[in-house]
Write a protein that holds these residues in place. Structure first.
Motif, short mmCIF file in Angstrom:
data_model
loop_
_atom_site.label_atom_id
_atom_site.label_comp_id
_atom_site.label_asym_id
_atom_site.label_seq_id
_atom_site.Cartn_x
_atom_site.Cartn_y
_atom_site.Cartn_z
N THR A 144 0.82 -1.21 0.00
CA THR A 144 0.00 0.00 0.00
C THR A 144 0.85 1.27 0.00
O THR A 144 0.63 2.17 -0.80
N GLY A 145 1.82 1.34 0.91
CA GLY A 145 2.72 2.48 0.93
C GLY A 145 2.11 3.77 1.43
O GLY A 145 2.58 4.85 1.05
N ILE A 146 1.07 3.71 2.27
CA ILE A 146 0.48 4.92 2.81
C ILE A 146 0.77 4.98 4.31
O ILE A 146 1.04 3.96 4.97
N GLU A 147 0.71 6.18 4.85
CA GLU A 147 1.08 6.40 6.24
C GLU A 147 0.09 5.75 7.20
O GLU A 147 0.47 5.27 8.27
N GLY A 148 -1.19 5.73 6.83
CA GLY A 148 -2.19 5.14 7.71
C GLY A 148 -1.99 3.64 7.92
O GLY A 148 -2.09 3.14 9.05
N ILE A 149 -1.70 2.92 6.84
CA ILE A 149 -1.43 1.48 6.96
C ILE A 149 -0.18 1.24 7.78
O ILE A 149 -0.10 0.30 8.58
N ARG A 150 0.82 2.10 7.61
CA ARG A 150 2.06 1.96 8.38
C ARG A 150 1.78 2.14 9.87
O ARG A 150 2.30 1.38 10.71
N ALA A 151 0.94 3.11 10.21
CA ALA A 151 0.58 3.31 11.62
C ALA A 151 -0.24 2.14 12.15
O ALA A 151 -0.06 1.72 13.30
N LEU A 152 -1.13 1.59 11.32
CA LEU A 152 -1.93 0.44 11.75
C LEU A 152 -1.05 -0.78 12.00
O LEU A 152 -1.22 -1.49 13.01
N VAL A 153 -0.10 -1.04 11.12
CA VAL A 153 0.80 -2.18 11.30
C VAL A 153 1.65 -2.01 12.55
O VAL A 153 1.84 -2.96 13.34
N SER A 154 2.16 -0.80 12.78
CA SER A 154 2.95 -0.55 13.99
C SER A 154 2.10 -0.74 15.24
O SER A 154 2.57 -1.31 16.25
N MET A 155 0.86 -0.30 15.20
CA MET A 155 -0.01 -0.46 16.36
C MET A 155 -0.34 -1.92 16.62
O MET A 155 -0.37 -2.37 17.78
N LEU A 156 -0.56 -2.71 15.56
CA LEU A 156 -0.83 -4.14 15.75
C LEU A 156 0.38 -4.86 16.32
O LEU A 156 0.24 -5.76 17.17
N HIS A 157 1.59 -4.48 15.90
CA HIS A 157 2.80 -5.06 16.47
C HIS A 157 2.89 -4.74 17.97
O HIS A 157 3.24 -5.61 18.78
N GLN A 158 2.59 -3.52 18.35
CA GLN A 158 2.69 -3.13 19.75
C GLN A 158 1.66 -3.84 20.61
O GLN A 158 1.95 -4.25 21.74
N THR A 159 0.44 -3.98 20.09
CA THR A 159 -0.59 -4.67 20.88
C THR A 159 -0.25 -6.15 21.07
O THR A 159 -0.51 -6.72 22.13
N GLU A 160 0.32 -6.78 20.05
CA GLU A 160 0.69 -8.19 20.19
C GLU A 160 1.91 -8.36 21.09
O GLU A 160 2.04 -9.38 21.77
N ARG A 161 2.80 -7.38 21.10
CA ARG A 161 4.03 -7.52 21.88
C ARG A 161 3.82 -7.14 23.34
O ARG A 161 4.32 -7.85 24.25
N PHE A 162 3.09 -6.04 23.59
CA PHE A 162 2.96 -5.53 24.95
C PHE A 162 1.59 -5.80 25.57
O PHE A 162 1.37 -5.52 26.74
N GLY A 163 0.64 -6.31 24.80
CA GLY A 163 -0.67 -6.64 25.34
C GLY A 163 -1.55 -5.45 25.64
O GLY A 163 -2.41 -5.52 26.52
N THR A 164 -1.38 -4.34 24.91
CA THR A 164 -2.23 -3.18 25.12
C THR A 164 -3.62 -3.45 24.54
O THR A 164 -3.79 -4.29 23.64
N PRO A 165 -4.68 -2.77 25.05
CA PRO A 165 -6.05 -3.00 24.55
C PRO A 165 -6.16 -2.66 23.07
O PRO A 165 -5.87 -1.54 22.66
N LEU A 166 -6.58 -3.63 22.27
CA LEU A 166 -6.62 -3.45 20.82
C LEU A 166 -7.76 -2.53 20.40
O LEU A 166 -7.59 -1.66 19.53
#
Length: 308
Positions: A229-251
């Motif tokens: 995709t190459g857009i900033e929104g998808i990049r932020a979504l992917v980063s957020m999904l990585h953080q929720t899976e790694r640190f267990g924050t509320p999705l």
């Protein structure tokens, strides 16, 4: 009834020489491609063609064979290096061309487009009043510039289509996650719901859902989605999904915050385009709106003054 004879088509010597040159170029290209093959490869290919000559083939199969032959020929010519080929493959993927033969087909198009443009220029030269050489050069230049411009335009339109549908996708993701679905199921459900409204984003999310099920590492699926995709929104979504899976924050809470930010960013883009509108309309107004307005308003007065 006597048949009417058609007038003979007059062809200038420059056009004849250009046609002969094009024919010689095509013959030399085909000969060079044949010489690049090993004789054993030629025999093996001839046996394969003879074995399949009598078997009926569908147009799709013939198209697949043509694409495979173009891919093989471009690979043998070695027009680009491996790093440039990978970069071109990423650019084509951002434009929506993800097939294995996309790079070879694009390179073949760039090779043949100047030749086709030169032929069209020679054909249109008598109608435009240009000399055959100038018309051929102009057509070749247009053919050389057309594939990159088409690729950039398609990439830009695809990026805009994904950006338009991204806030809706985030809202649906929030609803799916709050209803109890997992990330994989939520992405697959959102892809199905967005099929009609935003088909480009829906196709990317559907492919991401398939990769999440089959790839051994989930991070690879998210990285592929970001690269396609190459857009900033998808990049932020992917980063957020990585953080929720790694640190267990509320999705759900993180998705809701990201959805609000995406809506704000979309609103800011619309306001920015609206703010640019007066500056964009200045030139058309000066050249196309004000002159007819002056003619309508002042024209009758000038006509009355001249009639006295």
């Amino acid at each position: 009834m006597m048949q009417r004879e058609l007038p003979a088509l007059a062809v200038s010597p420059e056009v004849q020489l250009a046609a002969l040159a094009v024919g010689a170029l095509v013959f030399a290209t085909a000969l060079a491609a044949g010489l690049l093959l090993h004789p054993a490869g030629l025999e093996r290919r001839a046996r394969a063609l003879g074995a399949h000559a009598d078997s009926p083939q569908t147009p799709r199969a013939r198209g697949a064979q043509l694409l495979a032959w173009i891919d093989w020929a471009i690979a043998r010519l070695s027009l680009v290096r491996a790093t440039e080929r990978r970069a071109l493959a990423r650019t084509l993927a951002l434009a929506g061309f993800r097939a294995r033969e996309a790079v070879s087909l694009y390179l073949a198009t760039r090779l043949l487009a100047p030749l086709a443009g030169a032929l069209l220029g020679l054909a249109a030269g008598p109608h435009t009043g240009l000399a055959p050489t100038a018309a051929a050069l102009a057509g070749a230049g247009l053919g050389l510039a057309a594939p990159p411009l088409f690729l950039a335009n398609r990439r830009q339109r695809r990026r805009q289509a994904i950006e338009r549908g991204f806030p809706d996708a985030l809202d649906l993701l929030v609803i799916c996650v709050e209803s109890g679905l997992s990330v994989d199921a939520a992405i697959a459900r959102v892809a199905g719901e967005l099929g009609r409204a935003h088909p480009v984003l829906a196709a990317e999310l559907q492919l991401a859902a398939v990769e999440l099920r089959f790839l051994p590492d989930r991070a690879d699926a998210f990285a592929n989605l970001e690269a396609r995709t190459g857009i900033e929104g998808i990049r932020a979504l992917v980063s957020m999904l990585h953080q929720t899976e790694r640190f267990g924050t509320p999705l759900a809470q993180a998705l809701r915050t990201l959805a609000a930010e995406a809506r704000t960013a979309a609103l800011l883009r619309v306001e920015e385009r609206a703010a640019r509108l007066p500056a964009v309309l200045t030139v058309p107004m000066i050249f196309f709106i004000l002159p007819p307005l002056f003619i309508v308003l002042v024209g009758p007065v000038i006509a009355q003054l001249l009639s006295r």
